[in-house]
Write a protein that holds these residues in place. Structure first.
Motif, PDB file in Angstrom:
ATOM      1  N   THR A  53      -5.518  -7.278  -2.069  1.00  0.00           N
ATOM      2  CA  THR A  53      -6.792  -6.823  -2.641  1.00  0.00           C
ATOM      3  C   THR A  53      -7.674  -7.956  -3.157  1.00  0.00           C
ATOM      4  OG1 THR A  53      -5.542  -6.380  -4.662  1.00  0.00           O
ATOM      5  CG2 THR A  53      -5.992  -4.508  -3.203  1.00  0.00           C
ATOM      6  N   THR A  97       1.015   3.677   4.602  1.00  0.00           N
ATOM      7  CA  THR A  97      -0.097   4.177   3.796  1.00  0.00           C
ATOM      8  C   THR A  97       0.440   4.883   2.564  1.00  0.00           C
ATOM      9  OG1 THR A  97      -0.240   6.376   4.839  1.00  0.00           O
ATOM     10  CG2 THR A  97      -1.406   4.561   5.926  1.00  0.00           C
ATOM     11  N   LYS A  98      -0.468   5.390   1.730  1.00  0.00           N
ATOM     12  CA  LYS A  98      -0.070   6.080   0.500  1.00  0.00           C
ATOM     13  C   LYS A  98       0.776   7.315   0.771  1.00  0.00           C
ATOM     14  CE  LYS A  98      -4.137   9.112   0.358  1.00  0.00           C
ATOM     15  NZ  LYS A  98      -5.325   9.552  -0.408  1.00  0.00           N
ATOM     16  N   SER A 109      -6.724   5.827   2.829  1.00  0.00           N
ATOM     17  CA  SER A 109      -5.603   5.170   2.161  1.00  0.00           C
ATOM     18  C   SER A 109      -5.595   3.695   2.517  1.00  0.00           C
ATOM     19  CB  SER A 109      -4.276   5.801   2.606  1.00  0.00           C
ATOM     20  OG  SER A 109      -3.177   5.023   2.166  1.00  0.00           O
ATOM     21  N   LEU A 110      -5.211   2.878   1.556  1.00  0.00           N
ATOM     22  CA  LEU A 110      -4.976   1.470   1.856  1.00  0.00           C
ATOM     23  C   LEU A 110      -3.880   1.358   2.904  1.00  0.00           C
ATOM     24  CD1 LEU A 110      -5.038  -0.301  -1.642  1.00  0.00           C
ATOM     25  CD2 LEU A 110      -6.764  -0.423   0.152  1.00  0.00           C
ATOM     26  N   ASN A 128      -8.852  -0.962   4.338  1.00  0.00           N
ATOM     27  CA  ASN A 128      -8.548  -2.074   3.435  1.00  0.00           C
ATOM     28  C   ASN A 128      -9.761  -2.365   2.569  1.00  0.00           C
ATOM     29  OD1 ASN A 128      -6.669  -2.732   5.965  1.00  0.00           O
ATOM     30  ND2 ASN A 128      -5.777  -3.660   4.155  1.00  0.00           N
ATOM     31  N   SER A 161       0.797  -1.227   0.000  1.00  0.00           N
ATOM     32  CA  SER A 161       0.000   0.000   0.000  1.00  0.00           C
ATOM     33  C   SER A 161       0.828   1.275   0.000  1.00  0.00           C
ATOM     34  CB  SER A 161      -0.906   0.010   1.239  1.00  0.00           C
ATOM     35  OG  SER A 161      -0.131  -0.167   2.415  1.00  0.00           O
TER      36      SER A 161
END
Length: 895
Positions: free
Chosen positions: A884, A314-315, A874-875, A672, A171
């Motif tokens: 995913t 995270t992103k 964010s993922l 998620n 991620s």
């Protein structure tokens, strides 16, 4: 201000009593405390060296301008987890950079490069997060670089290991975790290659992969690589945020490395407070350093970037948050350390590297002062120092109580009561706010993107509560002392006796603060807690100031007002040593609240607030106990109440009106999105797999707002709990829209019982085919199974032997490269009394095996959801997070 002059045989002549202190003095003290604390924090954690260019440092120095080029190149690849093409590109880039280092190295320096392919292995450590788990890996590639003097071959027999990981979670692009570390290592290797001709020891740089999946890279190097036997000291570079100062948060157990670093580092940064917290398990994480310590028995140092910890995995773990000077700070410190260590003849050898000294007496206590000087002393000296201070303090207290008699004993008890009331009210007021916040805010933790809000939301109630509790204790104490002075000094006017009681009560509250820190020092010394030096500072310096400026030799002498100078002198050293750490810890705690819910929906929404509230209330009680004792006879009582209430009201209004959002583009909520294909309901029978899109969050709070923006037919609630083997999602959202596309039934993993030998020693042979997946998690029911063995068809991965468990499960967590095996054989040895203590209904509900397989691919419905994800989300990835696309299946006990 009231003044009285007294004359008499029992009273000193010409004594002036001041029973009221100016509110402006108190205001000035608070301003000094706040401004001074922030100044300490700024110098200790925010002040970074200027980035330097290659032309400024020459061949032998460290250049951030050169290192940042590596960060840019690696982050441009995007996320590069294990088994991804991006990770292959990242490895190629590091290889090319090392080839350049080899070509430009000093002609008397030997630069050896080994592209190490790790075979299958199993990490069976049981400490910390590894209890109840076996982490299995396969097909991992690492880059190992050894730099040594060409004409001193014996130097290769004693190596200093510098390690970090190239891989990221799925991620994040990993600017902080840990491309910044890799970049620093590459620039360090370039610099060391120009110095090593004068070394007496080698330096090994390990660029490993598989760290994010359970420290697999470090484990495979220690257990499989021939150079690992030569390592005597291990240095691990990590990140739990992006940029800032990279500080030491673990050191030892042997003190050589931290002592050498303290002597060499130009900008030392490290706190044993962080080590105490990390090792307590309060932070649910692990680093490669655990492998080097527990498995290899090595001593060393563990560094980590900890700024912006809310963006971890995270992103937003991206380049723009990497502060200028961050790499320069770590690079210059590490280069100086390696130059000193490389020429040392005192590296730990043989059994010394496993030794932390006799009963831990040689372990190091360490902390930096304003990021410019590091203090290091050993536990043996610390124990002598603490014991001396404790004995002196107890002796003084006993003498004081004997001289003061019964009245002094009662005064001590009542001042101790004021401490308890202070703690109760401070925690009570703050926790009350923690319960209220989820009711008035769109998020139960509305302060994540604006950490300064906690000052008003929790800090103000904590200070008000601490003062309120202490003031109630003060009033009770005052009543007792008024009676005491009335009996002892009947010849004095009533108003004078009242003033004397107030002054004496103030002194007892100050001394109660000394008692508080004395108790903490005794406890810390008994349990050998490294950060006990803070208790010493908060006890010794105020006690010295009080003894110098306030103490009287005879209880017959009348009390005088506490001097402002006593407080200034007494708190100067404690604030210097602790205020920066406290602010940094609060910021870190707030950032970790983003990923508080390890099992989403398992905890109440207010839990994160309560943790922050109690922590801040504890800080208020510990650090303000002396200052608050000055307020009770001042004119600052009402201004303090009004100010704290006003600050709290403004902060609460900001939250309630949504002036500041809980999350934003740069500080996102961790979520998620997983396309689930679930066959766990089949229970051995033919059944169509159920498929849906799952949305859940490790950040506390509902997902209603997020789902409203996404659309796509999501329903949220606790009606559909999901068992992801390593954790349970009790609250989440799900949608069936287009969930039947993007996968095929042939992708579903298979669990098949090959044979089952029943009897007293029941043994079952099970085959497992993970199909597309090289990343999977298998849970084995240890209520039914006593032991097991796992093979990949050719070799044994997990041998027969003792297996730990958590809540009746042992977890096998597998992660490997593209060429990892996908077919496995599992031999189960059933427990002899596996039916004991468990009803048939419970046995029927709990499967024998449960399996989750992950595939790093985006199906069309998942891609649609991610495209509509709000900008404040964010993922989030970790070793136990599903990718995913995930397949769930199980094997029933009564197969």
């Amino acid at each position: 201000m009231r003044r009285e002059k007294m004359r008499g045989s029992s009273v000193e002549s010409n004594v002036v009593l001041v029973a009221k202190r100016s509110k402006y003095v108190i205001l000035a003290l608070f301003v000094i405390a706040v401004y001074g604390s922030w100044s300490v924090y700024e110098h200790q954690f925010l002040k970074l060296p200027n980035p330097l260019g290659a032309e400024q440092v020459g061949k032998r120095g460290f250049s951030e301008h050169e290192a940042i080029k590596h960060v840019i190149a690696l982050t441009q690849l995007g996320p590069h987890p294990v088994a991804s093409d991006a990770l292959d590109h990242a490895l190629d880039y590091v290889l090319q950079a090392i080839e350049t280092i080899k070509q430009t190295a000093h002609w008397e320096v030997d630069v050896e490069l080994d592209v190490f392919h790790a075979k299958s292995g199993a990490n069976t450590m049981i400490g910390g997060l590894f209890k109840g788990k076996t982490l299995v890996y396969s097909d991992l590639n690492h880059i190992v670089l050894r730099i040594s003097p060409k004409y001193t071959p014996q130097a290769r027999e004693n190596a200093i290991l510098v390690s970090s990981h190239i891989d990221t979670v799925f991620s994040a692009e990993g600017a902080g975790d840990c491309s910044s570390c890799v970049a620093v290592m590459l620039e360090l290797a370039r610099g060391v290659s120009q110095w090593a001709h004068g070394f007496k020891n080698a330096v090994i740089f390990l660029f490993n992969t598989g760290e994010e999946e359970g420290l697999n890279g470090a484990h495979s190097f220690i257990t499989q690589h021939s150079w690992s036997d030569t390592v005597t000291v291990a240095i691990d570079l990590e990140a739990m945020g992006v940029g800032g100062k990279s500080g030491i948060f673990q050191a030892g157990p042997q003190p050589w490395a931290i002592e050498t670093f303290a002597l060499a580092a130009k900008f030392p940064s490290g706190q044993i407070v962080a080590q105490d917290i990390f090792k307590s398990g309060a932070i649910k994480s692990a680093t490669d350093f655990q492998v080097y310590q527990e498995l290899a028995g090595l001593s060393g140092l563990d560094f980590a970037y900890a700024d912006n910890t809310a963006v971890y995995h995270t992103k937003n773990d991206k380049l723009k948050l990497l502060k200028p000077g961050s790499l320069q700070h770590l690079g210059e410190n590490m280069l100086a350390f390696l130059l000193k260590a490389g020429t040392s003849t005192n590296l730990p050898k043989g059994k010394e590297k496993n030794s932390g000294g006799k009963s831990g007496q040689d372990t190091a206590i360490y902390f930096d002062i304003l990021g410019t000087y590091m203090v290091v002393f050993r536990q043996r000296f610390a124990s002598m120092l603490y014991n001396s201070m404790i004995l002196q303090a107890l002796l003084i207290w006993m003498t004081s109580l004997i001289m003061g008699g019964y009245s002094a004993l009662v005064s001590l008890a009542l001042s101790s009561l004021s401490l308890m009331l202070m703690w109760m009210c401070a925690i009570g007021f703050s926790v009350l706010v923690a319960f209220v916040l989820p009711l008035v805010s769109s998020s139960p933790i509305p302060f994540i993107s604006s950490p300064w809000l906690v000052v008003g939301l929790f800090g103000a109630p904590a200070v008000l509560g601490a003062f309120t509790g202490q003031h109630v204790g003060y009033l009770i104490l005052l009543k007792h002392l008024t009676k005491t002075f009335s009996r002892r000094n009947r010849n004095l006017p009533l108003v004078v006796r009242e003033d004397l009681a107030k002054l004496d009560a103030e002194r007892w509250l100050f001394k109660a603060g000394l008692m508080q820190w004395l108790v903490l020092l005794i406890v810390g010394n008994f349990y050998k807690i490294g950060s006990s030096y803070l208790a010493l500072a908060w006890l010794a310096t105020p006690a010295f100031a009080y003894g110098l400026l306030e103490a009287t030799l005879s209880p017959a002498r009348l009390p005088k007002p506490l001097k402002t100078l006593t407080l200034l002198i007494g708190l100067s050293v404690p604030f210097l040593l602790s205020s920066g750490i406290i602010i940094h810890l609060v910021a870190t705690l707030i950032g970790t609240a983003v990923r508080l819910e390890r099992s989403p929906g398992s905890n109440p929404e207010w839990l994160g607030n309560v943790i922050v509230a109690i922590f801040i209330a504890a800080i208020a009680c510990l650090t303000l106990v002396y200052l608050l004792s000055y307020i009770h006879i001042s004119g600052a009582k009402m201004p303090l109440i009004v100010t704290t209430c006003l600050l709290f009201g403004i902060s609460l209004a900001v939250v309630q009106l949504g002036v500041v959002p809980p999350f934003n583009e740069d500080t996102a909520r961790a979520i998620n999105v997983v396309h689930i294909v679930d066959l766990t309901g089949a229970r051995g029978k033919t059944q169509e797999p159920a498929s849906h899109i799952s949305l859940f969050s490790t950040t506390p709070g509902s997902l209603v707002k997020e789902v409203e923006q996404i659309g796509e037919g999501f329903t949220c609630g606790t009606d559909k709990p999901l068992d992801f083997v390593t954790f349970l999602v009790k609250y989440g959202c799900w949608s069936d829209k287009n969930a039947n596309i993007g996968w095929h039934e042939t992708d579903i993993p298979l669990i098949h019982v090959e044979d089952d030998t029943k009897g007293d020693n029941r043994v079952s042979h099970v085959s497992i085919d993970t199909k597309l997946s090289t990343r999977w998690t298998l849970g084995i029911n240890t209520d039914e199974v006593e032991d097991f063995q796992l093979k990949d068809g050719r070799e044994e991965l997990v041998p027969i032997g003792d297996k730990s468990n958590v809540d009746g499960w042992h977890i096998i967590q597998f992660s490997g490269g593209k060429k990892s095996p996908r077919k496995f054989s599992l031999t189960l040895f059933w427990a002899a009394n596996n039916h004991t203590g468990m009803s048939d209904s419970n046995r029927e509900k709990k499967p024998l095996l449960k399996l989750r397989t992950d595939v790093d691919t985006l199906t069309l419905p998942t891609e649609t959801v991610l495209g509509k994800l709000p900008h404040w989300c964010s993922l989030f990835g970790k070793s136990t997070s599903p990718l995913t696309l995930a397949f769930l299946t199980s094997l029933a006990v009564d197969f």
